[in-house]
Design an enzyme around this catalytic site. Structure first.
Site, PDB file in Angstrom:
ATOM      1  CB  CYS A   1       5.429  -0.035   8.604  1.00 59.74           C
ATOM      2  SG  CYS A   1       4.928  -1.363   7.483  1.00 59.74           S
TER       3      CYS A   1
ATOM      4  CB  THR B   1       0.019   2.500   4.809  1.00 58.75           C
ATOM      5  OG1 THR B   1       1.390   2.231   5.153  1.00 58.75           O
ATOM      6  CG2 THR B   1      -0.021   3.216   3.479  1.00 58.75           C
TER       7      THR B   1
ATOM      8  CE1 TYR C   1      -3.840  -2.030   0.039  1.00 63.73           C
ATOM      9  CE2 TYR C   1      -4.253  -1.348   2.299  1.00 63.73           C
ATOM     10  CZ  TYR C   1      -4.663  -2.011   1.161  1.00 63.73           C
ATOM     11  OH  TYR C   1      -5.873  -2.653   1.134  1.00 63.73           O
ATOM     12  N   GLY C   2       2.033   1.169   0.622  1.00 62.08           N
ATOM     13  CA  GLY C   2       2.824   2.368   0.925  1.00 62.08           C
ATOM     14  C   GLY C   2       3.305   3.157  -0.267  1.00 62.08           C
TER      15      GLY C   2
ATOM     16  CG  HIS D   1       4.671  -5.576   6.668  1.00 59.22           C
ATOM     17  ND1 HIS D   1       3.499  -4.906   6.425  1.00 59.22           N
ATOM     18  CD2 HIS D   1       4.616  -6.722   5.939  1.00 59.22           C
ATOM     19  CE1 HIS D   1       2.762  -5.619   5.570  1.00 59.22           C
ATOM     20  NE2 HIS D   1       3.419  -6.722   5.268  1.00 59.22           N
TER      21      HIS D   1
ATOM     22  CB  CYS E   1      -2.555  -1.290   7.815  1.00 58.12           C
ATOM     23  SG  CYS E   1      -1.742  -0.589   6.368  1.00 58.12           S
TER      24      CYS E   1
HETATM   25  N1  DGL Z   1       1.680  -2.878   7.141  1.00 58.90           N
HETATM   26  C1  DGL Z   1       1.418  -1.616   6.580  1.00 58.90           C
HETATM   27  C2  DGL Z   1       1.617  -0.464   7.545  1.00 58.90           C
HETATM   28  O1  DGL Z   1       1.492  -0.639   8.747  1.00 58.90           O
HETATM   29  C3  DGL Z   1       1.876  -1.228   5.203  1.00 58.90           C
HETATM   30  C4  DGL Z   1       2.561  -2.130   4.292  1.00 58.90           C
HETATM   31  C5  DGL Z   1       2.344  -1.738   2.845  1.00 58.90           C
HETATM   32  O2  DGL Z   1       3.034  -0.841   2.326  1.00 58.90           O
HETATM   33  O3  DGL Z   1       1.455  -2.342   2.261  1.00 58.90           O
HETATM   34  O4  DGL Z   1       1.868   0.634   7.150  1.00 58.90           O
END
Ligand code: DGL
Length: 259
Positions: A185, A76, A42-43, A187, A74
């Site tokens: 993030c 983002t 998504y970022g 992740h 998330c």
């Molecule tokens: N896990 C996501 C976050 O906390 C974003 C990862 C992505 O870029 O999709 O921002």
């Protein structure tokens, strides 16, 4: 279905770092996991497209899981679309935003890093958090999108690339005096051991996982009890390694979600 679960949503597998805290805080509670892995990452995507996508994926996930609470695991998505999600989904919604406040409180040097996606580091929501809670700190913003894919690789069973991780973290390590990093993030906590090993000096790595679990425990209405395996949903359910990663957090293989 045994009873309404708490639905945890992320673009990919990053939300599992939040699931670990939710499992500890609410050990008896049924969770459901939803990832939009067809659109990962998504970022690096445009805001307008993302808002529409996030709302439609979450609406479909809530309907499919019959959840009574939504955790947007998330940063983002949360720093962009919480308002729109709240306007279109009539459930308690817990968002995830960078842990700027605890990081500013924890830093002795007053130099902190914000490690997040390209989208999160430049959001007005993030500017407001920094202004409000870290006014007395110097905040180094580092966009680290490659770490999202390294975390995905790790959970899918492959070894992450230490050189990619080191290159992403270098701007933090090169900043004199920096003693605290916000993992903005979901992740990134999955790569915490790599980050700690690569750091040239002791650094505090701070994320929002425990705070999100506490908040969820406060706002989630009573619901389903956890069974052997909880349900999961994905926009690309056949993706290699996905079912195996979800199984490690006690989720059954993902069902497709159609938009
Ligand atoms: N896990 C996501 C976050 O906390 C974003 C990862 C992505 O870029 O999709 O921002």
């Amino acid at each position: 279905m045994a009873g309404a679960p708490i639905l945890v949503f992320d673009s990919g597998l990053g939300g599992l770092s939040v699931v670990a805290h939710l499992r500890a805080a609410l050990p008896e509670r049924a969770l459901a996991y939803l990832c939009d892995n067809a659109a990962l990452p998504y970022g690096t995507k445009a805001d307008e497209w993302l808002v529409e996508r996030i709302v439609s994926v979450c609406r479909a996930g809530v309907a499919a899981s019959e959840a009574n609470t939504l955790v947007v695991a998330c940063n983002t998505a949360s720093t962009l679309a919480l308002e729109q999600l709240r306007a279109s989904i009539a459930l308690p919604i817990v968002g995830t935003v960078p842990a700027i406040k605890p990081a500013a409180e924890a830093s002795r040097s007053r130099v902190i890093g914000l490690l997040a996606t390209s989208a999160t580091v430049r959001r007005p929501y993030t500017d407001a958090l920094i202004e409000r809670f870290a006014g007395s700190c110097r905040v180094i913003r580092v966009a680290a999108d490659p770490l999202v894919l390294e975390a995905e690789r790790l959970l899918a069973g492959a070894a992450p690339d230490a050189e990619v991780i080191a290159a992403a973290l270098a701007p933090l390590f090169d900043t004199p005096g920096l003693d605290t990093v916000v993992m903005g993030c979901t992740h990134f906590p999955l790569l915490r051991a790599w980050c700690e090993t690569l750091a040239p000096r002791p650094i505090q790595w701070i994320d929002s996982g425990a705070a999100i679990a506490r908040r969820t425990a406060q706002v989630a209405p009573p619901g389903g009890r956890r069974g052997d395996l909880d349900v999961s949903f994905a926009t690309a359910p056949e993706h290699a390694g996905l079912a195996r990663a979800l199984a490690r957090f006690d989720f059954a293989a993902p069902s497709p979600i159609t938009l």
